[in-house]
Enzyme design. Sequence first.
Site, mmCIF file in Angstrom:
data_model
loop_
_atom_site.group_PDB
_atom_site.id
_atom_site.type_symbol
_atom_site.label_atom_id
_atom_site.label_comp_id
_atom_site.label_asym_id
_atom_site.label_seq_id
_atom_site.Cartn_x
_atom_site.Cartn_y
_atom_site.Cartn_z
ATOM 1 N N SER A 2 47.899 47.452 38.451
ATOM 2 C CA SER A 2 49.212 47.440 37.768
ATOM 3 C C SER A 2 49.531 48.772 37.092
ATOM 4 O O SER A 2 50.230 48.792 36.083
ATOM 5 C CB SER A 2 49.291 46.313 36.730
ATOM 6 N N ARG A 3 48.988 49.834 37.608
ATOM 7 C CA ARG A 3 49.243 51.186 37.070
ATOM 8 C C ARG A 3 48.699 51.381 35.653
ATOM 9 O O ARG A 3 49.053 52.323 34.966
ATOM 10 C CB ARG A 3 50.746 51.534 37.098
#
Length: 213
Positions: A191-192
């Site tokens: 999710s970065r």
Amino acid sequence: MSTQNIADLRKSYERAELDEEASREDPLEQFGLWLQQALDAQVPEPNAMTLATVGEGGRPSTRIVLIKGFDARGIVWYTNYESRKGRELALHAQAALQFHWVELERVVRIEGRVEKTSADESDAYFNSRPLDNRLGAWASPQSQVISSRAVLVANAAKAAARYALSPPRPPHWGGYRLVPDTWEFWQGRKSRLHDRLRYRLEGTSWVRERLAP
Ligand SMILES: Cc1cc2nc3c(=O)[nH]c(=O)nc-3n(C[C@H](O)[C@H](O)[C@H](O)COP(=O)(O)O)c2cc1C
């Protein structure tokens, strides 16, 4: 996937994590650990690093070089002192290095001042290289415009005729050592929300901080 959809190409990074507890207090040790893991994982060209320098007018440039040594004094690579990078380092003795070990979803960034390795150190490495590479150092006026490939072939033949099996190290060829004052270790996460640990030198000790991804 075609180049038309390049904006849709993305990947989730989920292989590993990097936290304050598990990382070493000394960035050099952390680097040694990650480099060893990159070697063990047999990633392509684990020793290749991007070298960024600054030229006239603050214009940056990058190229890839191979790490040839690292210890408490810094990170070493070899090149032509009269190349573009050599000329830029003569102007600004500061540089940045970057490793990207794609399969491990890891990046290491290193910054600091740059000095030349001693003549003895450059000689020792030069003399350890295969003959073709040693002759190549004489044959290539690195980064200069040449009229054709034939120039290189002719230069290599001339060097071979002149020096036979024992070419000396050309005066324009040798090592540089980057003396790190900042390191960053980046580990891709889901999710970065990647992990980034930066080490910066304060006096004689390293301060480790987490950076937002
Ligand atoms: C994987 C790889 C490793 C390289 N290693 C070196 C190196 O150790 N030293 C070097 O001078 N050039 C190396 N090169 C070539 C440089 O990337 C670059 O083309 C050359 O040094 C000239 O750069 P400059 O004109 O910016 O000085 C390597 C290229 C690749 C793709």
